[in-house]
Every structure is written in C-alpha cells, then in structure tokens.
Enzyme design. Structure first.
Site, PDB file in Angstrom:
ATOM      1  N   ILE A  52       0.588  -1.168  -0.047  1.00 15.13           N
ATOM      2  CA  ILE A  52      -0.067   0.037  -0.009  1.00 15.13           C
ATOM      3  C   ILE A  52       0.898   1.391   0.104  1.00 15.13           C
ATOM      4  O   ILE A  52       0.397   2.177  -0.287  1.00 15.13           O
ATOM      5  CB  ILE A  52      -1.221  -0.020   1.065  1.00 15.13           C
ATOM      6  CG1 ILE A  52      -1.995   1.239   1.153  1.00 15.13           C
ATOM      7  CG2 ILE A  52      -0.177   0.081   2.580  1.00 15.13           C
ATOM      8  CD1 ILE A  52      -2.981   1.060   0.007  1.00 15.13           C
ATOM      9  N   TYR A  53       2.205   1.398   0.410  1.00 18.19           N
ATOM     10  CA  TYR A  53       2.947   2.565   0.652  1.00 18.19           C
ATOM     11  C   TYR A  53       3.187   3.124  -0.614  1.00 18.19           C
ATOM     12  O   TYR A  53       3.686   2.579  -1.837  1.00 18.19           O
ATOM     13  CB  TYR A  53       4.344   2.079   1.107  1.00 18.19           C
ATOM     14  CG  TYR A  53       4.227   1.675   2.596  1.00 18.19           C
ATOM     15  CD1 TYR A  53       3.082   1.762   3.429  1.00 18.19           C
ATOM     16  CD2 TYR A  53       5.356   1.003   3.239  1.00 18.19           C
ATOM     17  CE1 TYR A  53       3.159   1.406   4.665  1.00 18.19           C
ATOM     18  CE2 TYR A  53       5.469   0.750   4.443  1.00 18.19           C
ATOM     19  CZ  TYR A  53       4.207   0.952   5.107  1.00 18.19           C
ATOM     20  OH  TYR A  53       4.156   0.368   6.578  1.00 18.19           O
ATOM     21  N   SER A  54       2.445   4.044  -1.097  1.00 20.28           N
ATOM     22  CA  SER A  54       2.535   4.917  -2.524  1.00 20.28           C
ATOM     23  C   SER A  54       1.985   3.909  -3.335  1.00 20.28           C
ATOM     24  O   SER A  54       2.496   4.204  -4.852  1.00 20.28           O
ATOM     25  CB  SER A  54       4.003   5.335  -2.649  1.00 20.28           C
ATOM     26  OG  SER A  54       4.331   6.227  -2.071  1.00 20.28           O
ATOM     27  N   TYR A  55       1.066   3.157  -3.007  1.00 18.15           N
ATOM     28  CA  TYR A  55       0.411   1.848  -4.088  1.00 18.15           C
ATOM     29  C   TYR A  55       1.497   1.223  -4.956  1.00 18.15           C
ATOM     30  O   TYR A  55       1.327   1.156  -5.963  1.00 18.15           O
ATOM     31  CB  TYR A  55      -0.457   2.979  -4.894  1.00 18.15           C
ATOM     32  CG  TYR A  55      -1.815   3.621  -4.313  1.00 18.15           C
ATOM     33  CD1 TYR A  55      -2.652   2.473  -3.440  1.00 18.15           C
ATOM     34  CD2 TYR A  55      -2.272   4.790  -4.112  1.00 18.15           C
ATOM     35  CE1 TYR A  55      -3.729   2.912  -3.000  1.00 18.15           C
ATOM     36  CE2 TYR A  55      -3.226   5.429  -3.666  1.00 18.15           C
ATOM     37  CZ  TYR A  55      -4.153   4.207  -3.055  1.00 18.15           C
ATOM     38  OH  TYR A  55      -5.459   4.869  -2.322  1.00 18.15           O
ATOM     39  N   LYS A  80       3.949  -6.256   3.160  1.00 22.66           N
ATOM     40  CA  LYS A  80       2.916  -6.412   3.825  1.00 22.66           C
ATOM     41  C   LYS A  80       1.530  -6.459   2.792  1.00 22.66           C
ATOM     42  O   LYS A  80       1.677  -6.003   1.715  1.00 22.66           O
ATOM     43  CB  LYS A  80       2.349  -5.521   4.818  1.00 22.66           C
ATOM     44  CG  LYS A  80       3.495  -5.114   6.051  1.00 22.66           C
ATOM     45  CD  LYS A  80       3.160  -3.989   6.916  1.00 22.66           C
ATOM     46  CE  LYS A  80       4.328  -3.441   7.571  1.00 22.66           C
ATOM     47  NZ  LYS A  80       5.337  -2.530   6.642  1.00 22.66           N
TER      48      LYS A  80
END
Length: 266
Positions: A52-55, A80
């Site tokens: 999810i970090y910066s998609y 994750k």
C-alpha cells in the site's frame, strides 16, 4: 527463528511517490536510494515496506535499490498486504481472502524484483474472512517457496492468539513476528501484546518508534511531515497535552546524556 536481522530495521513508508498516495512528504526515488544505501553501509540488513505504500511505488524503489546496492542472500525483506490497492472500492480489493493473498503476493514479488519475500506480514485483521482461510493461504505461500516467514501487525492480542491457535491446530505455518504500534507516546501494547509475544517467543518489530518524529524534535515541528502528516495527527493529537510532557522529558534526558532524542526514544 534462525533468521539474522539487524537491531534496527529501515521502514520504507517514506519512499516512493508523493503524488499518488495520501502523504505528500514522501521522498522520491533519488533521495530514497541515498537513505537505503546509507542503511546498507551501516550494516542494516532488515528492510520493511508494504504494497500500500505509495500504491506499490515504495516496493519498486526499495527493490531496485537493494538489487543495485545489496546482496539478496544477506538481506531480510519484509512487505505487507491487506489494504485495498485502489482509492475507490472495487470487488476483491483488499482483505485477506485466499484470492487476494495470492494475487497481492505475486504483485509484490514483481514490484520488488525478487523471487521470494523473507517476511510476509498481514497489515491488519480481516473481519470479513475466516481466519482459517487466511492462515491456510499463507501456509501454502510458505510451502510454495515464495515466502520464507509470516508475520502480523496491529491487532488485538486475542485475535493474534486465535490465529496462532488455528495454525497450530491444523499444522500450518505460524506467525513469527508482531509489528505493533509502540513508542513513548503509545504504550498500550505493554498491557497484553508484549507479554503474550514474550511468553510465546514471538519477535516484536514495533512501527512508528519515534511517533512520526514527534519524539525527536521540539513540539512545534517545522518539517514538511510534521506540518502535513494527517495520519500522525489522527494518532496523537487527542493526547496532545500529556504527550507534550513526555516529549519535553525526552529532550531533557537527551540533553543530560549528550545524545540525540531519537536515541533516547528508541
């Protein structure tokens, strides 16, 4: 486990693309690579990111840097899954169903540019998927060789205990780590989660150990993150007054010892 990790892990939420995610203080690739290389040079071999970090951009930036600067056999790479990977709601986007686990694992492997993930972490508890389905799917990923170990993050202790019980009952792979919110401003995990992990010999890899930087500088922070991090405001603004006292005390202890506040906080 028998896995060797450096005492400090470099979290990669701050790397990626500031234009396609919720945080606009994210470092772009060139500056991110400088931090990653410095970490490797200092002996850090443990790196943590998430789909999810910066998609996905964080995984891409971290993966390229580690391929260029590091030795894969020495590096412990964690990522994750759980959060939806699109801003708008779509069918089968997010969660911990068997379908989503297999799909997101494949996507993360492509973005990271690696054949396997050392530590695959469920980012949150899924209230809509039976834990049996989740644990068996994670076990199958381990048996396939695409994941070496599995971990969990940010849940109630009873949920974590239930997941471990289900895995043990069926002979499936159990979680080896808990990545929980823990710092001098938020210590709830000391009540139940940490004693449980200590009793069960489960590793703890706390996130936000510096409380998004609030423990490392004067309260009136002027950094871009301090001014714009909405997530940190949600986490800590409700306890503003008591947190001020803790931050001031950290500053005093650091001054007395002649060290940085980050060292005291860690």
């Amino acid at each position: 486990t028998g896995l060797d990790v450096s005492p400090l892990c470099l979290g990669a939420m701050g790397f990626g693309n500031p234009h396609n995610w919720i945080h606009d203080w994210i470092l772009e690739e060139e500056k991110s690579r400088q931090v990653i290389k410095k970490a490797l040079d200092l002996g850090i071999n443990f790196f943590d990111t998430a789909n999810i970090y910066s998609y996905g951009a964080s995984e891409e930036v971290l993966g390229r840097a580690l391929r260029d600067y590091g030795k894969r056999e020495e590096i412990v790479l964690a990522t994750k899954l759980y959060m939806p990977m699109t801003a708008e709601k779509r069918p089968n986007s997010g969660g911990l169903s068997r379908k989503e686990i297999f799909h997101q694992a494949e996507q993360s492997l492509k973005r990271l540019g690696t054949d396997y993930i050392d530590l695959y972490i469920i980012h949150r508890w899924d209230y809509h998927t039976p834990i049996e389905e989740t644990m068996e799917a994670l076990h199958d990923l381990v048996k396939s060789g695409k994941v070496r170990y599995i971990g969990a993050s940010a849940m109630y202790t009873w949920q974590f205990a239930k997941a471990q019980f289900v895995a043990e009952k069926h002979g499936w792979t159990k979680f080896v780590s808990m990545q929980n919110h823990l710092n001098l401003l938020y210590r709830e995990e000391e009540r139940e989660m940490l004693p449980f992990c200590q009793d069960q010999k489960i590793a703890v890899t706390p996130y936000s150990p510096l409380a998004a930087g609030r423990l490392t500088r004067d309260w009136e922070g002027t950094t871009k993150r301090a001014q714009t991090d909405r997530t940190a405001k949600v986490k800590y603004d409700q306890t503003l007054e008591q947190d001020r006292m803790i931050v001031a005390r950290v500053a005093q202890v650091a001054e007395d010892l002649g060290v940085k506040r980050a060292q005291v906080s860690l």
